[in-house]
Design a protein around this motif. Structure first.
Motif, PDB file in Angstrom:
ATOM      1  N   GLY A  40      29.928  37.014  43.314  1.00 13.44           N
ATOM      2  CA  GLY A  40      30.096  38.461  43.353  1.00 13.44           C
ATOM      3  C   GLY A  40      31.523  38.864  43.692  1.00 13.44           C
ATOM      4  N   LEU A  41      32.133  38.165  44.635  1.00 13.39           N
ATOM      5  CA  LEU A  41      33.515  38.459  45.000  1.00 13.39           C
ATOM      6  C   LEU A  41      34.469  38.143  43.850  1.00 13.39           C
ATOM      7  CD1 LEU A  41      33.447  37.088  48.660  1.00 13.39           C
ATOM      8  CD2 LEU A  41      33.752  39.490  47.978  1.00 13.39           C
ATOM      9  N   LEU A  42      34.221  37.024  43.165  1.00 16.72           N
ATOM     10  CA  LEU A  42      35.064  36.671  42.024  1.00 16.72           C
ATOM     11  C   LEU A  42      34.908  37.679  40.901  1.00 16.72           C
ATOM     12  CD1 LEU A  42      34.504  32.805  41.951  1.00 16.72           C
ATOM     13  CD2 LEU A  42      36.567  33.999  42.688  1.00 16.72           C
ATOM     14  N   GLU A  43      33.675  38.115  40.670  1.00 16.02           N
ATOM     15  CA  GLU A  43      33.432  39.123  39.636  1.00 16.02           C
ATOM     16  C   GLU A  43      34.144  40.430  39.964  1.00 16.02           C
ATOM     17  OE1 GLU A  43      29.186  39.270  39.553  1.00 16.02           O
ATOM     18  OE2 GLU A  43      29.077  38.070  37.719  1.00 16.02           O
ATOM     19  N   PRO A  47      40.791  36.841  43.965  1.00 16.31           N
ATOM     20  CA  PRO A  47      41.285  35.519  43.570  1.00 16.31           C
ATOM     21  C   PRO A  47      40.735  34.436  44.481  1.00 16.31           C
ATOM     22  CG  PRO A  47      42.982  36.682  44.779  1.00 16.31           C
ATOM     23  CD  PRO A  47      41.843  37.656  44.610  1.00 16.31           C
ATOM     24  N   LEU A  48      40.657  33.224  43.964  1.00 13.53           N
ATOM     25  CA  LEU A  48      40.168  32.111  44.774  1.00 13.53           C
ATOM     26  C   LEU A  48      40.958  31.976  46.075  1.00 13.53           C
ATOM     27  CD1 LEU A  48      39.565  29.302  42.116  1.00 13.53           C
ATOM     28  CD2 LEU A  48      37.840  30.436  43.510  1.00 13.53           C
ATOM     29  N   ALA A  49      42.280  32.094  45.973  1.00 15.27           N
ATOM     30  CA  ALA A  49      43.127  31.922  47.153  1.00 15.27           C
ATOM     31  C   ALA A  49      42.848  32.978  48.217  1.00 15.27           C
ATOM     32  CB  ALA A  49      44.594  31.959  46.747  1.00 15.27           C
ATOM     33  N   GLY A  50      42.322  34.123  47.805  1.00 14.91           N
ATOM     34  CA  GLY A  50      42.089  35.200  48.751  1.00 14.91           C
ATOM     35  C   GLY A  50      40.742  35.161  49.428  1.00 14.91           C
ATOM     36  N   LEU A  51      39.866  34.236  49.016  1.00 12.58           N
ATOM     37  CA  LEU A  51      38.535  34.157  49.603  1.00 12.58           C
ATOM     38  C   LEU A  51      38.561  33.292  50.859  1.00 12.58           C
ATOM     39  CD1 LEU A  51      36.209  33.725  46.494  1.00 12.58           C
ATOM     40  CD2 LEU A  51      36.731  35.790  47.767  1.00 12.58           C
ATOM     41  N   SER A  52      38.114  33.843  51.942  1.00 15.95           N
ATOM     42  CA  SER A  52      38.037  33.098  53.203  1.00 15.95           C
ATOM     43  C   SER A  52      36.578  32.838  53.528  1.00 15.95           C
ATOM     44  CB  SER A  52      38.688  33.888  54.337  1.00 15.95           C
ATOM     45  OG  SER A  52      37.947  35.079  54.594  1.00 15.95           O
ATOM     46  N   ILE A  53      36.340  31.829  54.362  1.00 15.78           N
ATOM     47  CA  ILE A  53      34.980  31.543  54.796  1.00 15.78           C
ATOM     48  C   ILE A  53      34.396  32.756  55.526  1.00 15.78           C
ATOM     49  CG2 ILE A  53      33.567  30.129  56.346  1.00 15.78           C
ATOM     50  CD1 ILE A  53      34.341  28.679  53.805  1.00 15.78           C
ATOM     51  N   LEU A 113      32.363  28.003  24.342  1.00 13.12           N
ATOM     52  CA  LEU A 113      31.950  29.358  23.967  1.00 13.12           C
ATOM     53  C   LEU A 113      31.702  30.216  25.210  1.00 13.12           C
ATOM     54  CD1 LEU A 113      29.476  28.558  21.044  1.00 13.12           C
ATOM     55  CD2 LEU A 113      31.671  29.751  20.852  1.00 13.12           C
ATOM     56  N   ALA A 114      31.069  29.625  26.220  1.00 14.26           N
ATOM     57  CA  ALA A 114      30.774  30.378  27.452  1.00 14.26           C
ATOM     58  C   ALA A 114      32.052  30.814  28.143  1.00 14.26           C
ATOM     59  CB  ALA A 114      29.922  29.520  28.386  1.00 14.26           C
ATOM     60  N   GLN A 115      33.040  29.921  28.188  1.00 17.60           N
ATOM     61  CA  GLN A 115      34.286  30.266  28.854  1.00 17.60           C
ATOM     62  C   GLN A 115      35.022  31.368  28.108  1.00 17.60           C
ATOM     63  OE1 GLN A 115      36.654  26.915  29.969  1.00 17.60           O
ATOM     64  NE2 GLN A 115      38.471  28.141  30.373  1.00 17.60           N
ATOM     65  N   ARG A 116      34.941  31.341  26.775  1.00 18.07           N
ATOM     66  CA  ARG A 116      35.613  32.390  25.996  1.00 18.07           C
ATOM     67  C   ARG A 116      34.965  33.749  26.195  1.00 18.07           C
ATOM     68  NH1 ARG A 116      36.852  29.622  20.071  1.00 18.07           N
ATOM     69  NH2 ARG A 116      38.039  27.832  20.869  1.00 18.07           N
ATOM     70  N   SER A 117      33.637  33.750  26.362  1.00 18.86           N
ATOM     71  CA  SER A 117      32.921  35.022  26.447  1.00 18.86           C
ATOM     72  C   SER A 117      32.805  35.542  27.879  1.00 18.86           C
ATOM     73  CB  SER A 117      31.515  34.872  25.859  1.00 18.86           C
ATOM     74  OG  SER A 117      30.755  33.922  26.593  1.00 18.86           O
ATOM     75  N   SER A 118      33.176  34.728  28.866  1.00 14.76           N
ATOM     76  CA  SER A 118      33.046  35.136  30.261  1.00 14.76           C
ATOM     77  C   SER A 118      34.418  35.253  30.907  1.00 14.76           C
ATOM     78  CB  SER A 118      32.197  34.112  31.026  1.00 14.76           C
ATOM     79  OG  SER A 118      32.265  34.351  32.418  1.00 14.76           O
ATOM     80  N   ALA A 119      34.793  36.472  31.255  1.00 20.66           N
ATOM     81  CA  ALA A 119      36.069  36.677  31.945  1.00 20.66           C
ATOM     82  C   ALA A 119      36.064  35.960  33.286  1.00 20.66           C
ATOM     83  CB  ALA A 119      36.315  38.170  32.147  1.00 20.66           C
ATOM     84  N   LEU A 120      34.887  35.893  33.937  1.00 20.79           N
ATOM     85  CA  LEU A 120      34.784  35.208  35.217  1.00 20.79           C
ATOM     86  C   LEU A 120      35.137  33.733  35.067  1.00 20.79           C
ATOM     87  CD1 LEU A 120      33.907  34.951  38.188  1.00 20.79           C
ATOM     88  CD2 LEU A 120      31.573  34.607  37.367  1.00 20.79           C
TER      89      LEU A 120
END
Length: 216
Positions: A40-43, A47-53, A113-120
């Motif tokens: 949910g946070l990524l969506e 950014p990955l670097a900004g996610l803390s535990i 195909l999944a990676q192309r169709s998913s911005a996430l």
């Protein structure tokens, strides 16, 4: 995109302890909440670097200790998130050669195909490559097992007489993987038709098929 359905998939089961542990037992619901929180946070554009535990725990409605009981840190958690949002691994026979190879190549095409169709997926994979520890962990736990599965299928094809036995098996493995990797990773604009796996196998087996016996 949510991961709850994927984490319940037989290919991505919620991990259970092999033996009872002291203290409070791990909760499958809490684990799904944590994975859903990261996605949910990524969506939402984090950014990955900004996610803390701390942020993940707060979003999931759990304590930090709940996360650390399951994952040693962010990198290990992110690997499980990536595994959860990917398509499930194909169910191969484990005994066939070219038939199993086709299923594995088709799975790679589906992921492309999944990676192309998913911005996430696209954004996460792009960010992951700038995190060496995360990329290395993902490579060891996800990419290498897939390559090993393809290599095993090529070996079975050799044993079954579907491929030549006088060529290096590792080289043949690379030859089958390379066209699909080029199309799905290095050329994101390249077409990924439904018959791509069949075309790759057909093109290569014309050169890798056993040589006819003399006088045959």
């Amino acid at each position: 995109m949510r991961v709850q359905a994927q984490t319940q998939n037989r290919n991505h089961p919620v991990r259970q302890d092999p033996e009872p542990r002291r203290g409070r037992p791990r909760s499958a619901a809490a684990e799904r909440a944590i994975l859903d929180a990261v996605v949910g946070l990524l969506e939402a554009g984090e950014p990955l670097a900004g996610l803390s535990i701390e942020r993940i725990a707060r979003t999931a409605g759990v304590g930090k200790a709940t996360i650390y009981r399951r994952w040693s840190g962010k990198e290990e958690l992110f690997v499980d998130v990536l595994r959860a949002i990917e398509p499930p691994e194909p169910a191969v026979s484990g005994s066939a050669g070219l038939a199993d190879l086709r299923l594995l190549l088709e799975s790679m095409r589906g992921r492309g195909l999944a990676q192309r169709s998913s911005a996430l997926l696209h954004n996460v994979y792009a960010q992951m490559k700038s995190h060496p520890m995360l990329w290395n962990e993902y490579h060891c736990t996800v990419i290498e097992p897939r390559r090993a599965a393809v290599l095993a299928a090529v070996r079975r094809a050799v044993d079954a007489g579907e491929l030549r036995a006088d060529l290096d098996v590792e080289l043949m493995d690379d030859l089958f993987l390379a066209p699909m990797l080029v199309r799905t990773v290095h050329r994101p604009e390249a077409p990924l038709p439904e018959d791509l796996a069949d075309r790759i196998i057909q093109a290569l087996t014309e050169g890798l098929a056993p040589r006819p016996a003399p006088g045959g």
